[in-house]
Design a protein around this motif. Structure first.
Motif: not given
Length: 407
Positions: A10-19, A34-44, A118-125
């Motif tokens: 699966e694929i979304c529109d935008v991933i943003i790395v870093g909060g 509201g027109s784009l799907t976004v995942t914000l990858v934020d460090a735990p 959504r916000v995803l709490k994870a470390t972007a490697d």
């Protein structure tokens, strides 16, 4: 468009790395439409997550972050090394301060309300381009590996090393959130630079006071120099400043912050391939001669969001070529000692209309305005430095640890 998910197919529109400021600002603007799907990858939580930060900027009239602004000031003051104070009213601009925790809470709430985001709490490697987009390899706090895919990735993580530069200074600081027994601060006046502190042999030093109430303020000791101090040295400098200069008497320290901001004429890459873009400080949003970042992040995130809504992906330069050229000259002049830092910055506030000066510091003045400002600086040493710069080699230098504040 499918919802962003952990499933690699699966694929979304935008991933943003870093909060940080850049990631939060871009996520806010993308989800507001509201027109784009976004995942914000934020460090735990943990060592990789920075402490709460203070971000400052100036703005005209009502702003989009007003509901989370901690404090604001209608007047700015600079104390020269000679002890003389200059207080200016930059209206219609107003100096504002917000805390990263408040901005994070606001943006995360918006992401939670936006379908498909959504916000995803994870470390972007790692971040990689693919044939039809980009992917981010992550590790969750539980240690589980994940791969996220999107059409575009905007990466705000600090660079592992700064690009080669002709000049690299550091703006390094430590601040105390102090509370006094009586009202000693004027809540309408912020002290941007107080040069009534001992000056280092190389660079410059100043105090910085942001009143939060009559009896509360953020008080900082800041240096522009090549090497950060130890925490003990910052503490000693803050003790001297609050005791001998501000004369605060008895007070308590509610919290502290410390950090380093690079001041460099390096050329920051804004792309890591067709679908991966660098934003924030990693993409050159820190103003080389001042360390201010937050306002440029807002311009950049606004332009990115507008372009994505039109079906294009860009990461425009945070500053124009004229601004970067002027900053390169100033950094070199400061580093060589050809100009006196305290006299230079004090002179700007004493000789230039305050609203124009703040726009100049933001990089939004016209060539004619910049010409007039340049004539009010030490012309001979600045011209000598401008002539010298094209013949200097850019050299790689180690990156400072990430700063805890963006101004």
């Amino acid at each position: 468009m499918t919802r962003c998910s952990e499933t690699p197919d699966e694929i979304c529109d935008v991933i943003i790395v870093g909060g940080g400021a850049a990631g939060l600002s871009l996520a806010h603007r993308l989800t507001a439409a509201g027109s784009l799907t976004v995942t914000l990858v934020d460090a735990p939580g943990g060592a990789q997550r920075p402490a709460a930060r203070t971000w400052c900027y100036w703005e005209r009239g009502a702003g989009e972050w007003d509901e989370v602004v901690t404090a604001s000031w209608s007047r700015l003051r600079v104390h020269g090394h000679d002890g003389r104070a200059t207080t200016v009213d930059p209206s219609p601009l107003r100096y504002r301060m917000l805390r990263s925790t408040d901005l994070e809470r606001l943006v995360h709430a918006g992401l939670a309300r936006s379908p498909g985001s959504r916000v995803l709490k994870a470390t972007a490697d790692s971040v990689h381009n693919t044939l039809d987009g980009a992917e981010v390899a992550c590790t969750t706090p539980e240690g589980r590996a994940m791969t996220l895919r999107a059409r575009h990735v905007f990466d705000s993580r600090p660079l592992p090393a700064l690009p080669p530069a002709r000049t690299q200074l550091m703006q390094h600081f430590r601040g105390w959130f102090v509370r006094t027994g009586t009202d000693l601060f004027d809540p309408e006046v912020a002290d941007l630079m107080d040069f009534r502190v001992p000056q280092p042999r190389h660079g410059l030093a100043f105090g910085y006071v942001l009143p939060l109430a009559g009896n509360r303020a953020l008080v900082e000791y800041t240096e522009f120099s090549r090497t950060p101090l130890t925490t003990a040295a910052y503490e000693a400098a803050l003790g001297q400043y609050t005791r001998d200069v501000l004369r605060l008497g008895a007070f308590t320290v509610d919290a502290a912050e410390e950090g380093v901001i690079p001041m460099t004429d390096a050329r920051f890459p804004r792309r890591d391939g067709p679908r991966v873009f660098r934003i924030g400080s990693a993409g050159g949003a820190t103003r080389p001669a001042t360390g201010y970042t937050f306002a440029a992040v807002q311009r950049q995130s606004r332009a990115i969001a507008d372009a994505l809504r039109r079906g294009r992906a860009i990461a425009p330069p945070p500053y124009g070529r004229r601004a970067l050229a002027m900053d390169a000259v100033l950094l070199r002049a400061l580093d060589t000692g050809r100009i006196d830092g305290p006299d230079f910055f004090t002179g700007l506030f004493r000789r230039i209309p305050p609203e124009r000066l703040l726009r100049f510091l933001d990089g939004t003045t016209s060539p004619w305005e910049e010409w007039g400002i340049g004539l009010r600086t030490p012309v001979a040493p600045m011209l000598r430095t401008a002539v010298e710069l094209p013949f200097l080699r850019r050299r790689a230098r180690p990156a400072p640890r990430p700063g805890e504040k963006q101004r």
